[in-house]
Design an enzyme around this catalytic site. Structure first.
Site, PDB file in Angstrom:
ATOM      1  N   HIS A 123      -9.280   1.994 -14.495  1.00 23.00           N
ATOM      2  CA  HIS A 123     -10.230   1.360 -13.576  1.00 23.00           C
ATOM      3  C   HIS A 123     -11.074   0.301 -14.265  1.00 23.00           C
ATOM      4  CE1 HIS A 123      -9.243   5.293 -11.867  1.00 23.00           C
ATOM      5  NE2 HIS A 123      -9.322   4.674 -10.722  1.00 23.00           N
TER       6      HIS A 123
ATOM      7  N   ASP B  58       0.858  -1.169   0.000  1.00 24.20           N
ATOM      8  CA  ASP B  58       0.000   0.000   0.000  1.00 24.20           C
ATOM      9  C   ASP B  58       0.898   1.225   0.000  1.00 24.20           C
ATOM     10  OD1 ASP B  58      -2.860   1.143   1.090  1.00 24.20           O
ATOM     11  OD2 ASP B  58      -1.170   2.241   1.919  1.00 24.20           O
TER      12      ASP B  58
ATOM     13  N   HIS C  40       2.006  12.886  -9.082  1.00 24.82           N
ATOM     14  CA  HIS C  40       0.838  12.262  -9.712  1.00 24.82           C
ATOM     15  C   HIS C  40      -0.387  12.502  -8.843  1.00 24.82           C
ATOM     16  CE1 HIS C  40      -2.024   9.370 -11.185  1.00 24.82           C
ATOM     17  NE2 HIS C  40      -2.077   8.827  -9.977  1.00 24.82           N
TER      18      HIS C  40
END
Ligand code: GLN
Ligand code: ZN
Length: 812
Positions: free
Chosen positions: A749, A543, A695
């Site tokens: 996505h 993560d 980003h």
């Protein structure tokens, strides 16, 4: 057929067919030491102490609902199994609150997916593409709206105010025909009642519902949602009637929209709506809750002028100015639901301090007129501290999750009514004192460094165009350079390797070897695809925040501190409890290893300070910006170590910068100032030839574009294609951007593979507003959730599109 028939019967909150089995003891939320103030001790209630909980997490202490949902979606279990798990959760939550002595216990705060979607179901506002016509809305339609199905995509999802919770955005327009199509609110009320618990049914208020909706497809963007108010109020009225017949005595409307800067028309619509409902609300006590910030003066006036309301709820954790408004004027005889226990954090309440606040509120609004409450729904905090067996005792004494906050609320209410639980207060104040004085929390050197930070604005000494030239000399990149955002697919194998390494089942050497093999694969793939600036793929990371938090001091990690993000998805934010330092380099080993595998530039990959902050539970004993600056200094050291190790391109992700934007306009500039400053701190001292990328995920940057420019990064890659290229419109409006920019050319996505032509067309659209010298070509975001087969085809088309446009540029 059997299933279908079942689904027709009010499935969203219905009783399971079999009686709810009692939860195993481990499910029962734990109480803190002296929390025996229960209904069993009825004398407490006799003292008119008043406590209330705005809402409670539904995912379960060990994410029971998540697993039940996913197994149901996968077809592994049936409707009844899911309903049983849900009923057991509701049952245990209500019992916990009742046992703790809470007077106003909420119902209808459970949801199988999302409370806004539940409201859409209640109002029968199902978009036509889901093929629903009438009758009680079943799981099939409900989950299709939430997640899409084989033939239609899901409804859009967006952030719930400034939380990390995402709701399903209603799609409305002039032609929507509303009808009472989900009886969940009344079903849940009855369900609790059958357990002997009288609850306050909670509905999202009509104003919040409408103002968070968007025009359905084909409806004009300027369509006024508030024009629908007359159409939805009759449905609300039907719900009230139902609730009254079921024996409800209270109703709670959540109207968090009131903390936003609403205009006069919107406030007027609010007043009108509630005045209109007045007669149908007769017989019910009405509570309107607001949360997440102060209520602006105008909204406060509109709210407190309402005749039909018995009590008003305010957030006293985030909204300190509301106190002044209350001092100025609070309607006589009404109840004040005082949200003093923080629903958005995991810190134990400072009970003595809260008690003082409550007493001063009582002095203003009158004895027995203050109801102790949470600042907002506890949905936004972790569920139960009892499951944290790995956290040390000291740290645990500083914390309170939802189950413990319920106990805190009650303890405060008892004290306010003169029955102070001395033992609880004393252990609480010991915890507070130990937190204040613990050497784990304070590091004088870091505090000094942060104090010095404010003396400079940390801008790089050379301006961006000159830096870009210097970088180009070194990097020698083609026009429209291609790159990706960082992560490559995270395979089951990779997850297993990391897990085994963490559990010490494989040695350091074997682990490094396994990750190295993965890096080699990713590097080779990118070289074959012809990508210009490479990434290592982030195989060593689980993560993007936890990876850094684990290596920084001042961070703690829970085992079960999950918070619902959307549907069955949960996040487990780290807890920042102390001053942050970086004991040693965090990424240099891996980045250098990856750089050695290729002649092309390999991006060093870091998470920025604002994102680390916004995706953590942050300490509440110092301002957020102080903590952010501390993290920034730690990341700065890392940036410089990477540079010294020969990494020429370093990306510092600020995916969550926009998320931290305060709701109230008056507070936004201050936030943006320090957030952007924190980012600049991380890279202000690198050489001109070191290229700094950043980003950002999600669009909606148009209103903060000047802050983005102010970050002064050399290149920014930014989500763009999923959001209909909204981002580009800002450049149409003439904003000048001279740094490198890579608006995403395709949506990562979705598993869909974009064609070369489609990507080329996107690039051309960008070139219409951006100079070819500054444009980069990259996807919207990292690729970790995709499959290799998808990534290969999509990136191959992306590179082909970049090459195509490059050759056209040369011709022209
Ligand atoms: N570098 C991260 C990745 O590629 C960025 C993720 C994000 O923006 N959320 O996965
Ligand atoms: Zn992203």
């Amino acid at each position: 057929m059997g299933q279908l028939a079942l689904q027709r019967v009010s499935p969203l909150a219905s009783f399971p067919r079999r009686p709810p089995c009692l939860l195993p003891p481990s499910w029962a939320p734990s109480l803190l030491s002296c929390a025996t103030a229960s209904r069993r001790h009825g004398f407490y209630l006799a003292r008119a102490m008043s406590s209330h909980i705005v809402g409670y997490p539904r995912i379960g202490p060990k994410r029971e609902l998540k697993f039940a949902l996913e197994s149901f979606w996968d077809g592994k279990t049936g409707v009844e199994d899911l309903q049983t798990v849900a009923a057991n959760l509701r049952n245990s939550i209500w019992k916990h609150m009742a046992d703790a002595g809470i007077k106003y216990i909420p119902s209808n705060t459970f949801s199988y997916y999302d409370q806004m979607l539940d409201t859409t179901a209640m109002l029968g506002a199902v978009p036509s593409r889901y093929g629903w016509e009438s009758g009680e809305i079943g799981f099939d339609v409900y989950f299709s709206m939430a997640r899409g199905n084989d033939s239609v995509p899901a409804m859009e999802m967006t952030k719930w105010f400034d939380t990390n919770y995402h709701y399903i955005v209603p799609e409305l327009g002039p032609d929507v025909e509303f009808s009472y199509a989900s009886h969940k609110a009344v079903d849940e009320f009855k369900e609790a009642k059958a357990l002997g618990i009288d609850t306050v049914p909670v509905l999202i208020g009509p104003l919040t519902y409408l103002l968070l909706s968007k025009p359905a497809k084909g409806v004009d963007k300027s369509f006024c949602m508030l024009s629908l108010i007359d159409k939805i109020l009759p449905i609300y009225k039907e719900v009230f009637d139902d609730l009254k017949s079921a024996g409800a005595r209270w109703i709670q409307f959540d109207e968090p929209i009131l903390v936003m800067d609403l205009d006069t028309n919107q406030l007027q619509a609010f007043s009108d709506a509630y005045s209109h409902m007045e007669s149908s609300l007769a017989g019910l006590n009405v509570l309107i809750t607001t949360y997440f910030a102060d209520v602006p003066a105008e909204a406060y006036k509109a709210l407190t002028s309402l005749k039909c309301v018995t009590g008003f709820g305010f957030d006293f954790v985030r909204g300190l100015e509301t106190l002044d408004l209350i001092k100025g004027n609070f309607p006589k005889g009404k109840l004040l639901f005082a949200g003093v226990v923080d629903g958005r954090n995991i810190w134990a309440n400072d009970l003595s301090a809260s008690l003082k606040t409550l007493q001063s509120l009582e002095d203003i609004v009158g004895k027995e007129k203050v109801v102790v409450s949470t600042s907002c729904s506890l949905l936004h905090t972790a569920v139960d501290l009892v499951n944290e067996v790995k956290l040390d005792k000291e740290l645990k004494s500083w914390l309170a999750f939802a189950a413990q906050k319920v106990v805190e609320v009650n303890a405060l209410a008892k004290s306010l009514s003169g029955v102070k639980d001395e033992a609880l207060f004393s252990s609480n104040s010991m915890g507070q004192a130990s937190r204040r004085s613990s050497p784990r929390v304070t590091n004088a050197a870091v505090q000094q460094d942060v104090a010095a930070v404010k003396k400079s604005d940390h801008r790089r000494s050379t301006e961006v165009s000159a830096r870009l030239q210097a970088q180009q000399k070194k990097l020698n990149l083609p026009a429209l350079p291609t790159t990706t955002i960082g992560s490559f697919p995270q395979t089951a194998d990779l997850r297993r390797i990391r897990r085994e390494f963490k559990a010490k089942k494989i040695s350091d050497i074997d682990y490094v070897q396994a990750i190295k093999v993965e890096f080699e694969k990713v590097v080779k793939l990118q070289e074959e695809l012809g990508i210009d600036v490479l990434v290592h793929g982030e195989a060593e990371r689980n993560d993007m925040v936890e990876y850094f938090g684990e290596q920084l001091s001042g961070f703690a990690f829970t085992s079960n501190g999950w918070v619902q993000s959307y549907g069955s998805r949960c996040v487990k934010p780290p807890i920042i409890y102390g001053d942050v330092t970086r004991p040693k380099a965090m990424t240099v080993f891996w980045s250098s290893m990856a750089q050695k595998m290729t002649q092309r530039p390999m991006k060093g990959m870091l998470t920025g300070p604002v994102t680390i902050l916004n995706w953590s539970f942050v300490r509440n004993d110092q301002p957020r910006h102080e903590t952010c600056f501390q993290i920034a200094l730690a990341i700065k050291d890392e940036v410089e170590d990477l540079e010294n190790a020969g990494i020429s391109v370093i990306q510092i992700d600020e995916a969550a910068l926009r998320e931290g934007l305060p709701l109230r306009r008056s507070e936004q500039e201050f936030y943006l100032d320090w957030a952007v400053h924190a980012f600049r701190i991380t890279n202000c001292d690198v050489q001109d030839t070191t290229q700094i990328h950043t980003h950002m995920c999600y669009s909606n940057f148009n209103d903060i574009i000047h802050s983005i420019i102010n970050m002064d990064a050399d290149v920014i890659t930014i989500e763009n294609s999923r959001s209909d290229e909204k981002l580009l419109s800002v450049f149409h409006e003439g904003v000048k951007y001279s740094a490198g920019i890579g608006p995403g050319v395709y949506d990562i996505h979705s598993p869909r593979i974009p064609s070369t032509e489609e990507i080329a067309e996107r690039i051309n659209k960008m070139l219409a507003v951006l100079d070819s010298k500054v444009l980069w070509v990259n996807p919207d975001c990292g690729l970790k959730t995709r499959k290799y087969s998808e990534v290969k085809s999509a990136l191959s088309n992306m590179v082909a599109a970049a090459k195509l446009i490059r050759s056209e540029l040369i011709k022209s």
